[in-house]
Design a protein around this motif. Structure first.
Motif, PDB file in Angstrom:
ATOM      1  N   GLU A 170     -33.942  -9.539 -20.490  1.00 30.13           N
ATOM      2  CA  GLU A 170     -33.288  -8.380 -19.867  1.00 30.13           C
ATOM      3  C   GLU A 170     -32.068  -7.951 -20.680  1.00 30.13           C
ATOM      4  O   GLU A 170     -31.869  -6.761 -20.944  1.00 30.13           O
ATOM      5  CB  GLU A 170     -32.878  -8.714 -18.439  1.00 30.13           C
ATOM      6  CG  GLU A 170     -32.190  -7.561 -17.730  1.00 30.13           C
ATOM      7  CD  GLU A 170     -31.761  -7.929 -16.316  1.00 30.13           C
ATOM      8  OE1 GLU A 170     -30.656  -7.508 -15.929  1.00 30.13           O
ATOM      9  OE2 GLU A 170     -32.508  -8.633 -15.619  1.00 30.13           O
ATOM     10  N   ILE A 171     -31.250  -8.906 -21.095  1.00 27.12           N
ATOM     11  CA  ILE A 171     -30.046  -8.579 -21.869  1.00 27.12           C
ATOM     12  C   ILE A 171     -30.429  -8.026 -23.245  1.00 27.12           C
ATOM     13  O   ILE A 171     -29.904  -6.997 -23.678  1.00 27.12           O
ATOM     14  CB  ILE A 171     -29.123  -9.808 -21.990  1.00 27.12           C
ATOM     15  CG1 ILE A 171     -28.548 -10.164 -20.604  1.00 27.12           C
ATOM     16  CG2 ILE A 171     -27.990  -9.537 -22.985  1.00 27.12           C
ATOM     17  CD1 ILE A 171     -27.843 -11.511 -20.537  1.00 27.12           C
ATOM     18  N   GLU A 179     -33.058  -4.530 -22.422  1.00 27.65           N
ATOM     19  CA  GLU A 179     -32.576  -3.427 -21.599  1.00 27.65           C
ATOM     20  C   GLU A 179     -31.117  -3.081 -21.874  1.00 27.65           C
ATOM     21  O   GLU A 179     -30.749  -1.913 -21.928  1.00 27.65           O
ATOM     22  CB  GLU A 179     -32.788  -3.739 -20.120  1.00 27.65           C
ATOM     23  CG  GLU A 179     -34.272  -3.835 -19.786  1.00 27.65           C
ATOM     24  CD  GLU A 179     -34.543  -4.314 -18.372  1.00 27.65           C
ATOM     25  OE1 GLU A 179     -33.686  -4.103 -17.493  1.00 27.65           O
ATOM     26  OE2 GLU A 179     -35.614  -4.899 -18.161  1.00 27.65           O
ATOM     27  N   GLU A 180     -30.294  -4.104 -22.062  1.00 33.21           N
ATOM     28  CA  GLU A 180     -28.877  -3.829 -22.249  1.00 33.21           C
ATOM     29  C   GLU A 180     -28.542  -3.449 -23.685  1.00 33.21           C
ATOM     30  O   GLU A 180     -27.747  -2.551 -23.934  1.00 33.21           O
ATOM     31  CB  GLU A 180     -28.064  -5.056 -21.825  1.00 33.21           C
ATOM     32  CG  GLU A 180     -26.626  -4.754 -21.602  1.00 33.21           C
ATOM     33  CD  GLU A 180     -25.859  -5.947 -21.042  1.00 33.21           C
ATOM     34  OE1 GLU A 180     -24.651  -5.978 -21.297  1.00 33.21           O
ATOM     35  OE2 GLU A 180     -26.442  -6.816 -20.382  1.00 33.21           O
ATOM     36  N   TYR A 181     -29.125  -4.165 -24.652  1.00 30.25           N
ATOM     37  CA  TYR A 181     -28.769  -3.944 -26.056  1.00 30.25           C
ATOM     38  C   TYR A 181     -29.868  -3.290 -26.886  1.00 30.25           C
ATOM     39  O   TYR A 181     -29.698  -3.074 -28.077  1.00 30.25           O
ATOM     40  CB  TYR A 181     -28.333  -5.264 -26.697  1.00 30.25           C
ATOM     41  CG  TYR A 181     -26.982  -5.704 -26.189  1.00 30.25           C
ATOM     42  CD1 TYR A 181     -25.816  -5.122 -26.663  1.00 30.25           C
ATOM     43  CD2 TYR A 181     -26.872  -6.684 -25.210  1.00 30.25           C
ATOM     44  CE1 TYR A 181     -24.573  -5.506 -26.185  1.00 30.25           C
ATOM     45  CE2 TYR A 181     -25.634  -7.090 -24.733  1.00 30.25           C
ATOM     46  CZ  TYR A 181     -24.488  -6.494 -25.216  1.00 30.25           C
ATOM     47  OH  TYR A 181     -23.267  -6.872 -24.740  1.00 30.25           O
ATOM     48  N   ASN A 182     -30.995  -2.980 -26.272  1.00 33.08           N
ATOM     49  CA  ASN A 182     -32.104  -2.318 -26.966  1.00 33.08           C
ATOM     50  C   ASN A 182     -32.521  -3.019 -28.253  1.00 33.08           C
ATOM     51  O   ASN A 182     -32.837  -2.375 -29.246  1.00 33.08           O
ATOM     52  CB  ASN A 182     -31.755  -0.853 -27.258  1.00 33.08           C
ATOM     53  CG  ASN A 182     -31.538  -0.077 -25.977  1.00 33.08           C
ATOM     54  OD1 ASN A 182     -32.356  -0.135 -25.063  1.00 33.08           O
ATOM     55  ND2 ASN A 182     -30.422   0.622 -25.900  1.00 33.08           N
ATOM     56  N   LYS A 214     -25.247 -12.933 -17.795  1.00 32.73           N
ATOM     57  CA  LYS A 214     -25.565 -11.778 -16.951  1.00 32.73           C
ATOM     58  C   LYS A 214     -24.324 -10.899 -16.837  1.00 32.73           C
ATOM     59  O   LYS A 214     -23.209 -11.392 -16.671  1.00 32.73           O
ATOM     60  CB  LYS A 214     -25.999 -12.299 -15.579  1.00 32.73           C
ATOM     61  CG  LYS A 214     -26.645 -11.303 -14.683  1.00 32.73           C
ATOM     62  CD  LYS A 214     -27.107 -12.030 -13.406  1.00 32.73           C
ATOM     63  CE  LYS A 214     -27.836 -11.106 -12.487  1.00 32.73           C
ATOM     64  NZ  LYS A 214     -29.273 -11.095 -12.727  1.00 32.73           N
ATOM     65  N   LYS A 215     -24.526  -9.590 -16.949  1.00 29.62           N
ATOM     66  CA  LYS A 215     -23.423  -8.624 -17.009  1.00 29.62           C
ATOM     67  C   LYS A 215     -22.358  -8.858 -15.929  1.00 29.62           C
ATOM     68  O   LYS A 215     -21.164  -8.840 -16.214  1.00 29.62           O
ATOM     69  CB  LYS A 215     -23.993  -7.211 -16.889  1.00 29.62           C
ATOM     70  CG  LYS A 215     -23.051  -6.127 -17.315  1.00 29.62           C
ATOM     71  CD  LYS A 215     -23.715  -4.775 -17.216  1.00 29.62           C
ATOM     72  CE  LYS A 215     -23.340  -3.933 -18.404  1.00 29.62           C
ATOM     73  NZ  LYS A 215     -24.130  -2.718 -18.516  1.00 29.62           N
ATOM     74  N   GLU A 216     -22.775  -9.084 -14.699  1.00 31.06           N
ATOM     75  CA  GLU A 216     -21.832  -9.240 -13.585  1.00 31.06           C
ATOM     76  C   GLU A 216     -20.971 -10.503 -13.698  1.00 31.06           C
ATOM     77  O   GLU A 216     -19.975 -10.636 -12.991  1.00 31.06           O
ATOM     78  CB  GLU A 216     -22.581  -9.302 -12.236  1.00 31.06           C
ATOM     79  CG  GLU A 216     -23.445  -8.103 -11.926  1.00 31.06           C
ATOM     80  CD  GLU A 216     -24.804  -8.101 -12.636  1.00 31.06           C
ATOM     81  OE1 GLU A 216     -25.392  -7.016 -12.751  1.00 31.06           O
ATOM     82  OE2 GLU A 216     -25.280  -9.166 -13.091  1.00 31.06           O
TER      83      GLU A 216
END
Length: 164
Positions: free
Chosen positions: A24-25, A28-31, A87-89
């Motif tokens: 996911e990181i 989705e977050e860093y492509n 995780k972002k949070e």
């Protein structure tokens, strides 16, 4: 209810959550164009990371994986820091997850009489660069890496931490 994340040594019960968090990181977050098929080590954590002087840890919050870090034994009392994902949070000073993970890995390296920790990262992980530098990692040229360091396709920036 937990006050903050707890760092635990990896065990296979966390595999699905570890893979999901990392993908996911990355995607989705860093492509970053990377798939789980590009990372077979994620399906062989015990055999790949938890051998020799290497290890793999998870940060758990209320029983859920919110972060990961590993040290890969590359021989000659050197390790490669891999798979530091939070995780972002759970980033930043509120939970201090990345620091908890890194401090556990450095403590392990000391216990194992490791001389240096090396890492490679991608140019777009600018916040990660600041984090490593703030925690005593020095930016080095690719030529300064040990011959046994596994350079990944996405790695363009490299760091070294001398364990004291």
């Amino acid at each position: 209810m937990t006050l903050g994340p707890v760092i635990k040594e990896y065990s296979s019960e966390y595999q699905t959550e570890v893979v999901d968090l990392i993908l996911e990181i990355q995607q989705e977050e860093y492509n970053v164009p990377i798939t789980k098929d590009d990372q077979p080590d994620l399906f062989e954590i015990e055999d790949f990371y938890q051998t020799g002087k290497g290890n793999f840890w998870v940060a758990l919050y209320n029983g859920k994986v919110v972060g990961t870090i590993s040290l890969l034994d590359i021989g000659d009392s050197h390790v490669a820091l891999r798979k530091l994902f939070v995780k972002k949070e759970f980033r930043g000073s509120t939970y201090n997850t990345a620091n908890l993970l890194l401090n556990r890995a450095i403590e392990w390296a000391r216990e194992q009489s490791i001389k240096a920790i090396y890492l490679g990262t991608t140019p777009q992980f600018v916040a990660a660069h600041r984090f490593y530098e703030k925690n005593g990692f020095e930016n080095i040229d690719v030529e300064e890496l040990p011959d046994s360091f596994p350079i990944l396709k996405v790695d363009k920036k490299f760091y070294k931490y001398v364990v004291r």
